[in-house]
Scaffold this motif. Structure first.
Motif, short mmCIF file in Angstrom:
data_model
loop_
_atom_site.label_atom_id
_atom_site.label_comp_id
_atom_site.label_asym_id
_atom_site.label_seq_id
_atom_site.Cartn_x
_atom_site.Cartn_y
_atom_site.Cartn_z
N ASP A 36 -13.79 1.52 5.50
CA ASP A 36 -13.38 1.05 6.44
C ASP A 36 -12.55 1.53 7.44
N ALA A 37 -11.57 1.97 7.03
CA ALA A 37 -10.55 2.47 7.76
C ALA A 37 -11.02 4.01 8.43
N PRO A 64 -8.75 7.18 -0.68
CA PRO A 64 -8.45 5.90 -1.54
C PRO A 64 -7.43 6.35 -2.40
N GLY A 66 -10.77 -12.76 -0.35
CA GLY A 66 -11.97 -12.00 -0.29
C GLY A 66 -12.84 -12.61 -1.22
N ILE A 90 -12.22 -1.34 -4.69
CA ILE A 90 -11.81 -1.73 -3.47
C ILE A 90 -11.11 -0.79 -2.70
N ALA A 91 -10.29 0.18 -3.48
CA ALA A 91 -9.78 1.26 -2.63
C ALA A 91 -10.87 2.10 -2.06
N ASP A 116 -11.97 0.02 1.07
CA ASP A 116 -10.95 -0.14 2.11
C ASP A 116 -10.87 1.31 3.06
N ASP A 149 0.66 -1.29 -0.11
CA ASP A 149 0.11 -0.13 -0.07
C ASP A 149 0.86 1.43 0.07
#
Ligand SMILES: [Zn+2]
Length: 461
Positions: free
Chosen positions: A109-110, A123, A344, A102-103, A106, A40
């Motif tokens: 979520d973060a 993202p 996933g 997906i970015a 994510d 990342d």
């Protein structure tokens, strides 16, 4: 001409090479690092060059480790044209949209448990950035040279790796003569279903070649097919489902091709088959749109068998409700779902419902990286954790090799060996010691000069 290596130099992902010619800068691939612990951070880091100073970007094929940072390059100022095969444009639109999605997930979520005063995570890029990148793309066809800068021509040739994959030849007129740089991209093995074999390159002054399986020889296709035949015979005897974690691009379509080819022999007519991956379904539709790129065997198969991409008992499930409905089927289903390493995607639901069933068969058809759920299952874990539950592994677990999308040591050596006068070669897209082993065998067989570039190294063509 001079080339500078910035990615996939000593590793297998993050393909990115910079060519300087006549005061201009041409970038070959702009891929993401994958699987690395610092992936990342490395993907978000500054490019080791100024994106605004790049004049042209060339893409060998659509895999994310070759294209994944393109939207970021555009976001950070690259404003030139992107040339690639038309089928790669088709696939890149699907894969980059998925990466942006997906970015976004994510980042959400973060940001959910953000502490007071903490800056929200952004993202890497969004669908808008993907759209901006796609607008810069211009389609090329195989075998048709295109002038991309004054005195610089590019020719793509079929690399037989995935749909639209290409080797890239750059020919530059310099001081009254022409210098040729050939970049292999990723090379497929010969005899891959659906795709043509990698096309030979007549001549080059320098070759940049991938070396993923530089120290390995693949199983034969016959061995792979007999393994699959045996699995379906056992599955028929046991009566459980057959669950196949598969990658959306290439592997899934290859499996469908084998299913069509051996439809009666493997008794596939008695199964309900599901391709439970919206992305694999989109990619399969893209394959379907480019039938002109298929090899003669595939075209012949169409004439006598069910069309591999439209098997009569194959259902493409797009909605989550349709996917969930599969969970109640205890026997007689073949379920292909992603992600390929079970990290996933919908495959995790199917594993949850089938792993504990001694009549079920789980079939791994691709490489399972260290630390993934797929790796734990193939290594014989007795229990795995899924959605907070401990699931016992009682199903039969199979690993079918031989379905690689990459040429093996002999395939790589043969492709290189067909180039006249065996020019110097730089090996990329491989880890050491595998890459070093290939270097040794190329030197011995062809007497060529081999460089193993690390990031930042420059080589003159
Ligand atoms: Zn690839």
């Amino acid at each position: 001409m001079e080339i500078e290596f910035h990615g996939a130099a000593g590793e297998v992902t993050g393909s990115c090479h910079l060519v300087h010619v006549g005061g201009k800068n041409i970038l070959l691939d702009c891929g993401m690092v994958q699987g690395d612990r610092d992936a990342d951070a490395r993907n978000a880091a500054d490019f080791p060059f100024d994106p605004k100073a790049i004049d042209v970007l060339l893409l060998s094929h659509a895999h994310i480790d070759h294209t994944g940072r393109v939207p970021l390059l555009v976001k950070r100022g690259f404003a030139g044209p992107i040339y690639t095969h038309s089928a790669t444009m088709d696939l890149a639109a699907i894969l980059l949209a998925d990466t942006a999605h997906i970015a976004d997930m994510d980042a959400r979520d973060a940001n959910r448990d953000l502490a007071q005063g903490q800056k929200p995570v952004q993202p890497l890029y969004t669908q808008d950035d993907v759209d901006a990148a796609m607008q810069r793309m211009q389609p090329l066809a195989y075998g048709q040279p295109q002038e991309i800068l004054p005195g610089v021509r590019v020719t793509l040739r079929d690399a037989g790796h995935i749909l639209g994959s290409a080797t890239v030849e750059l020919a530059a007129d310099e001081g009254g003569s022409t210098r040729r740089l050939v970049f292999s991209g990723d090379l497929g093995p010969t005899g891959t279903p659906i795709l043509c074999d990698p096309e030979q390159v007549p001549a080059a002054d320098l070759v940049i070649m991938e070396s993923t399986y530089g120290d390995r020889l693949h199983k034969t296709r016959e061995d792979t097919l007999s393994e699959l035949a045996a699995i379906f015979a056992d599955a028929h005897r046991d009566g459980g489902n057959v669950v196949i974690p598969a990658f959306a691009v290439g592997r899934t379509q290859e499996l469908l091709y084998f299913f069509a080819e051996h439809f009666d022999e493997w008794g596939l007519g008695q199964y309900r088959m599901f391709l439970d991956s919206p992305m694999a379904a989109k990619v399969t539709a893209a394959y379907d749109r480019h039938e002109d790129l298929f090899d003669p065997e595939a075209k012949q198969l169409w004439a006598t068998r069910p069309h591999p991409l439209r098997l009569p008992n194959l259902k493409f499930t797009s909605s989550t409700d349709d996917s969930r409905a599969i969970n109640s089927i205890r026997s007689g289903a073949v379920i292909i779902a992603g992600s390929g390493m079970c990290e996933g995607g919908r495959i995790r639901h199917h594993l949850r419902h089938n792993l504990a069933n001694p009549a079920a068969h789980i079939v791994f058809v691709g490489y399972q990286a260290q630390g993934t759920l797929g790796r734990r299952i193939v290594q014989g874990a007795k229990h795995v954790h899924l959605f907070g539950d401990e699931i016992p592994v009682r199903a039969h677990v199979h690993t079918v090799g031989g379905l690689s999308a990459h040429a093996d040591r002999d395939g790589l050596s043969d492709w290189y060996g067909a180039i006249a006068h065996h020019p110097p070669v730089c090996l990329v897209h491989g880890e050491d010691p595998g890459r070093a082993t290939l270097a040794q065998s190329l030197k011995q067989k062809w007497g060529c000069a081999v460089t193993l570039p690390m990031p930042g190294v420059r080589v003159t063509v």
